[in-house]
Design an enzyme around this catalytic site. Structure first.
Site, PDB file in Angstrom:
ATOM      1  N   GLY A   1      58.828 -59.892  81.111  1.00  0.00           N
ATOM      2  CA  GLY A   1      57.795 -58.865  81.210  1.00  0.00           C
ATOM      3  C   GLY A   1      56.793 -58.969  80.072  1.00  0.00           C
TER       4      GLY A   1
ATOM      5  CG  MET B   1      69.257 -56.618  77.556  1.00  0.00           C
ATOM      6  SD  MET B   1      69.485 -56.210  75.824  1.00  0.00           S
ATOM      7  CE  MET B   1      68.386 -54.828  75.655  1.00  0.00           C
TER       8      MET B   1
ATOM      9  CB  SER C   1      60.878 -48.820  78.556  1.00  0.00           C
ATOM     10  OG  SER C   1      61.942 -48.932  77.637  1.00  0.00           O
TER      11      SER C   1
ATOM     12  CG  HIS D   1      64.476 -54.703  84.827  1.00  0.00           C
ATOM     13  ND1 HIS D   1      64.740 -53.403  84.481  1.00  0.00           N
ATOM     14  CD2 HIS D   1      64.634 -55.425  83.685  1.00  0.00           C
ATOM     15  CE1 HIS D   1      65.061 -53.337  83.205  1.00  0.00           C
ATOM     16  NE2 HIS D   1      64.990 -54.538  82.685  1.00  0.00           N
TER      17      HIS D   1
ATOM     18  CB  ALA E   1      69.373 -49.652  82.187  1.00  0.00           C
ATOM     19  CG  LEU E   2      68.491 -53.804  86.872  1.00  0.00           C
ATOM     20  CD1 LEU E   2      68.839 -54.587  88.134  1.00  0.00           C
ATOM     21  CD2 LEU E   2      67.907 -54.736  85.819  1.00  0.00           C
TER      22      LEU E   2
ATOM     23  CD  GLN F   1      62.130 -60.258  75.099  1.00  0.00           C
ATOM     24  OE1 GLN F   1      62.980 -59.674  74.443  1.00  0.00           O
ATOM     25  NE2 GLN F   1      61.995 -60.078  76.399  1.00  0.00           N
TER      26      GLN F   1
ATOM     27  NE  ARG G   1      65.884 -49.291  73.018  1.00  0.00           N
ATOM     28  CZ  ARG G   1      65.901 -50.627  72.916  1.00  0.00           C
ATOM     29  NH1 ARG G   1      64.882 -51.339  73.380  1.00  0.00           N
ATOM     30  NH2 ARG G   1      66.928 -51.253  72.370  1.00  0.00           N
TER      31      ARG G   1
HETATM   32  O1  PAF Z   1      63.883 -58.171  77.487  1.00  0.00           O
HETATM   33  C1  PAF Z   1      65.118 -57.992  77.546  1.00  0.00           C
HETATM   34  O2  PAF Z   1      65.614 -57.227  78.352  1.00  0.00           O
HETATM   35  C2  PAF Z   1      66.026 -58.747  76.595  1.00  0.00           C
HETATM   36  O3  PAF Z   1      65.438 -58.888  75.348  1.00  0.00           O
HETATM   37  C3  PAF Z   1      66.466 -60.113  77.150  1.00  0.00           C
HETATM   38  C4  PAF Z   1      65.278 -61.051  77.353  1.00  0.00           C
HETATM   39  C5  PAF Z   1      67.192 -59.925  78.468  1.00  0.00           C
HETATM   40  C6  PAF Z   1      67.436 -60.797  76.172  1.00  0.00           C
HETATM   41  O4  PAF Z   1      68.570 -60.034  75.946  1.00  0.00           O
END
Ligand code: PAF
Length: 282
Positions: A147, A30, A185, A37, A32-33, A153, A187
């Protein structure tokens, strides 16, 4: 790095990248690396011939009172980083491209999606599995890189891949931490200095559980008590959950056996952070 905004262009580029039996990896993000990531990208680069990444702040995985509008967005900077990491293809669609008017199909992994973070975030995992399924359909990757920090997830995506017969290998990459142990994160950027100082208590409580486990305590309730005790060191942290579960089914475990997931989520102000470790008797 080639950047695509439409499904049609991305699909064509991915199909070309896979030509001649090349292994294509996908790193969905999403944006904001951060270093977490980058570890996914580097693992993908090491394991694949070509790497695609996606940047899409997926509205369907945010609840009505969550942080979709203020979620950090840094597209230009993210592109530079991915370019430096030699990512081949980047997919950065608009919301209308991914969710056109009239879309009514959802992917839900029943039984798992309402556990751990799914309890406090109803509908969150339905949004995640729907967008990841769409990305898999568009990119058709041989491997998808996720991750380990988002352990629920990961379990849910693995189950979706198994149940819907996606021809994608799911590769889990270890949690990347700040020097004081806080799991990286996007966040973390929301934390004020006081909250940032308090945040590593989440990881410290997991380490406490690990320590007590290593001393021979295998009962989940006793281990959870020891972790909760550590959390009370920081009054500004409000615990959401601290659970010991099977890493595949996310069902509660009464004691540690084989590999067991210890997962935590807590609030600092309105910022919700998660973390986890695995304990194993093997
Ligand atoms: O983990 C994340 O950043 C998100 O949940 C993902 C897997 C890119 C799906 O939007």
């Amino acid at each position: 790095m080639q950047i695509f905004k439409t499904i049609q262009e991305m699909r064509a580029a991915c199909s070309l990248a896979k030509g001649g039996g090349q292994r294509l990896g996908l790193v969905p993000t999403m944006g904001a690396l951060h270093e977490g990531h980058l570890s996914l990208v580097r693992t993908a680069k090491a394991q694949c011939d070509a790497v695609a990444a996606s940047i899409f702040v997926n509205p369907t995985q945010f609840g009505p009172n969550e942080d979709f509008a203020k979620y950090p967005r840094s597209f230009e900077r993210d592109c530079e980083i991915l370019e430096q990491e030699a990512v081949d293809l980047l997919f950065a669609p608009a919301v209308e491209e991914m969710y056109p008017q009239g879309m009514t199909t959802w992917v839900t992994v029943e039984g798992l999606s309402d556990k751990l973070c799914g309890k406090a975030r109803p509908g969150h995992f339905r949004g995640v599995t729907t967008v990841v399924a769409k990305l898999f359909q568009i990119v058709q990757p041989d491997a998808g890189f996720f991750g380990q920090k988002d352990a629920a997830q990961l379990a849910i995506i693995r189950r979706m891949v198994r149940d819907l017969n996606f021809a994608v290998e799911i590769v889990a990459c270890p949690v990347v931490r700040e020097p004081d142990g806080l799991a990286m994160s996007s966040r973390n950027a929301y934390l004020d200095p006081q909250q940032r100082r308090a945040a590593p208590v989440l990881y410290r409580s997991l380490l406490k559980i690990q320590e007590v486990f290593k001393r021979g305590e295998h009962r989940a309730d006793k281990l959870i008590d020891s972790g909760k005790q550590t959390i009370t060191e920081e009054h500004s942290v409000r615990l959401d959950y601290l659970e010991i579960v099977d890493p595949d089914t996310l069902d509660h475990a009464d004691e540690i056996s084989k590999t067991t997931l210890v997962a935590i989520a807590g609030y600092l102000g309105s910022t919700r952070l998660i973390d986890n470790i695995h304990l194993s008797t093997e």
